[in-house]
Enzyme design. Structure first.
Site, mmCIF file in Angstrom:
data_model
loop_
_atom_site.group_PDB
_atom_site.id
_atom_site.type_symbol
_atom_site.label_atom_id
_atom_site.label_comp_id
_atom_site.label_asym_id
_atom_site.label_seq_id
_atom_site.Cartn_x
_atom_site.Cartn_y
_atom_site.Cartn_z
ATOM 1 N N LYS A 11 -0.210 10.577 32.520
ATOM 2 C CA LYS A 11 -1.008 9.308 32.743
ATOM 3 C C LYS A 11 -0.474 8.731 34.240
ATOM 4 C CE LYS A 11 -1.962 7.764 28.229
ATOM 5 N NZ LYS A 11 -2.050 6.602 27.152
ATOM 6 N N TYR A 51 -12.430 6.904 26.731
ATOM 7 C CA TYR A 51 -11.967 6.039 25.719
ATOM 8 C C TYR A 51 -12.906 5.185 24.948
ATOM 9 C CZ TYR A 51 -7.123 6.634 26.990
ATOM 10 O OH TYR A 51 -5.922 7.350 27.207
ATOM 11 N N PHE A 59 -7.449 -4.293 23.852
ATOM 12 C CA PHE A 59 -6.698 -3.480 25.197
ATOM 13 C C PHE A 59 -7.464 -2.477 25.869
ATOM 14 C CE2 PHE A 59 -5.582 -0.812 21.258
ATOM 15 C CZ PHE A 59 -6.068 0.364 22.034
ATOM 16 N N ARG A 87 1.792 16.062 19.627
ATOM 17 C CA ARG A 87 1.982 14.588 19.329
ATOM 18 C C ARG A 87 3.648 14.489 18.938
ATOM 19 N NH1 ARG A 87 -2.164 11.431 19.565
ATOM 20 N NH2 ARG A 87 -1.453 9.748 18.378
ATOM 21 N N THR A 93 3.039 5.662 20.058
ATOM 22 C CA THR A 93 2.524 5.239 21.201
ATOM 23 C C THR A 93 3.264 4.130 21.900
ATOM 24 O OG1 THR A 93 0.416 5.451 19.597
ATOM 25 C CG2 THR A 93 0.209 3.877 21.616
ATOM 26 N N ASN A 114 2.207 4.420 28.900
ATOM 27 C CA ASN A 114 3.358 5.436 27.625
ATOM 28 C C ASN A 114 3.098 6.890 28.457
ATOM 29 O OD1 ASN A 114 0.675 5.890 27.143
ATOM 30 N ND2 ASN A 114 0.876 5.081 24.914
ATOM 31 N N HIS A 117 -0.963 11.254 27.179
ATOM 32 C CA HIS A 117 -2.236 11.133 26.144
ATOM 33 C C HIS A 117 -2.116 12.325 25.450
ATOM 34 C CE1 HIS A 117 -6.036 11.152 24.078
ATOM 35 N NE2 HIS A 117 -6.168 12.250 24.434
ATOM 36 N N GLU A 128 -12.412 16.638 23.968
ATOM 37 C CA GLU A 128 -11.687 16.145 24.931
ATOM 38 C C GLU A 128 -11.713 17.173 26.093
ATOM 39 O OE1 GLU A 128 -8.133 14.276 23.415
ATOM 40 O OE2 GLU A 128 -9.496 12.709 22.642
HETATM 41 P P1 RTP Z 1 -3.189 8.467 22.929
HETATM 42 O O1 RTP Z 1 -4.380 8.464 22.522
HETATM 43 O O2 RTP Z 1 -3.449 8.025 24.509
HETATM 44 O O3 RTP Z 1 -2.472 9.847 23.006
HETATM 45 O O4 RTP Z 1 -2.219 7.528 22.395
HETATM 46 P P2 RTP Z 1 -2.166 7.320 20.832
HETATM 47 O O5 RTP Z 1 -3.116 8.001 20.183
HETATM 48 O O6 RTP Z 1 -0.638 7.076 20.627
HETATM 49 O O7 RTP Z 1 -2.704 5.716 21.015
HETATM 50 P P3 RTP Z 1 -4.340 4.894 20.801
HETATM 51 O O8 RTP Z 1 -4.182 4.082 19.628
HETATM 52 O O9 RTP Z 1 -5.150 6.196 20.744
HETATM 53 O O10 RTP Z 1 -4.384 4.102 22.214
HETATM 54 C C1 RTP Z 1 -4.792 4.675 23.122
HETATM 55 C C2 RTP Z 1 -3.920 4.170 24.154
HETATM 56 O O11 RTP Z 1 -4.237 2.765 24.598
HETATM 57 C C3 RTP Z 1 -2.854 2.157 25.067
HETATM 58 N N1 RTP Z 1 -2.554 1.163 23.994
HETATM 59 N N2 RTP Z 1 -2.401 0.026 24.570
HETATM 60 N N3 RTP Z 1 -1.642 -2.790 24.746
HETATM 61 C C4 RTP Z 1 -1.789 -2.100 23.397
HETATM 62 O O12 RTP Z 1 -1.621 -2.730 22.523
HETATM 63 C C5 RTP Z 1 -2.138 -0.612 23.381
HETATM 64 N N4 RTP Z 1 -2.100 -0.123 22.409
HETATM 65 C C6 RTP Z 1 -2.624 1.362 22.896
HETATM 66 C C7 RTP Z 1 -1.890 3.158 25.203
HETATM 67 O O13 RTP Z 1 -2.133 3.643 26.290
HETATM 68 C C8 RTP Z 1 -2.394 4.437 24.143
HETATM 69 O O14 RTP Z 1 -1.944 5.489 24.623
HETATM 70 MG MG MG Z 2 -5.118 8.364 20.410
#
Ligand code: RTP
Ligand code: MG
Length: 140
Positions: A11, A51, A59, A87, A93, A114, A117, A128
């Protein structure tokens, strides 16, 4: 375990801090092979499409703005049980909750910035990968 593929993004917070190599080394150290890689500047439309599943989340707008705030490195990773393996090395996250030694624990700035992805299922990995790569761009 079968050899499978997953999709990764390094990222903008990580590319900005010149961490492309450091993050890639952690992925490789976890047993993943980079079989496709390119550095791109995502457009707003690309990030919103990628997304789309998060469109209703509070968010969403911040996340899209962050993801287009600088270049990203999109990668296809191959290895045994690649989705779960990726993962695991990514970590939680929110870096505050990430295990020691994970990419997010070591490098992430915040729950949003973070660093990486990773696809969350084989099905989403295929979607994807196809979103960013032509078949001819992926090698064994
Ligand atoms: P990713 O999809 O990026 O691998 O991450 P993830 O599954 O761990 O997280 P996900 O729930 O899918 O959220 C996608 C991305 O959104 C951002 N995020 N911001 N501000 C917030 O509360 C918040 N929560 C998530 C993060 O960049 C996250 O990786
Ligand atoms: Mg995710």
């Amino acid at each position: 375990m079968a050899v499978t593929r997953t999709f990764s993004i390094i990222k903008p917070d990580a590319t900005r801090r010149n961490l492309t190599g450091a993050v890639t080394a952690m992925l490789e150290g976890a047993g993943l092979r980079v079989v496709a890689s390119k550095r791109i500047q995502m457009t707003r439309a690309m990030a919103e499409g990628f997304y789309a599943v998060h469109r209703e989340r509070p968010f969403f707008n911040d996340l899209v703005a962050f993801m287009i705030s600088g270049p990203v490195v999109v990668q296809v990773l191959e290895g045994e049980d690649a989705v779960a393996r990726n993962r695991a090395i990514m970590g939680a996250t929110n870096p505050a909750n990430a295990d020691e030694g994970t990419i997010r624990k070591v490098h992430a700035e915040s729950i949003e910035a973070n660093s990486v992805h990773g696809s969350d299922s084989d099905e989403n990995a295929a979607i994807e990968i196809a979103y960013f790569f032509a078949q001819t761009e992926i090698t064994g």
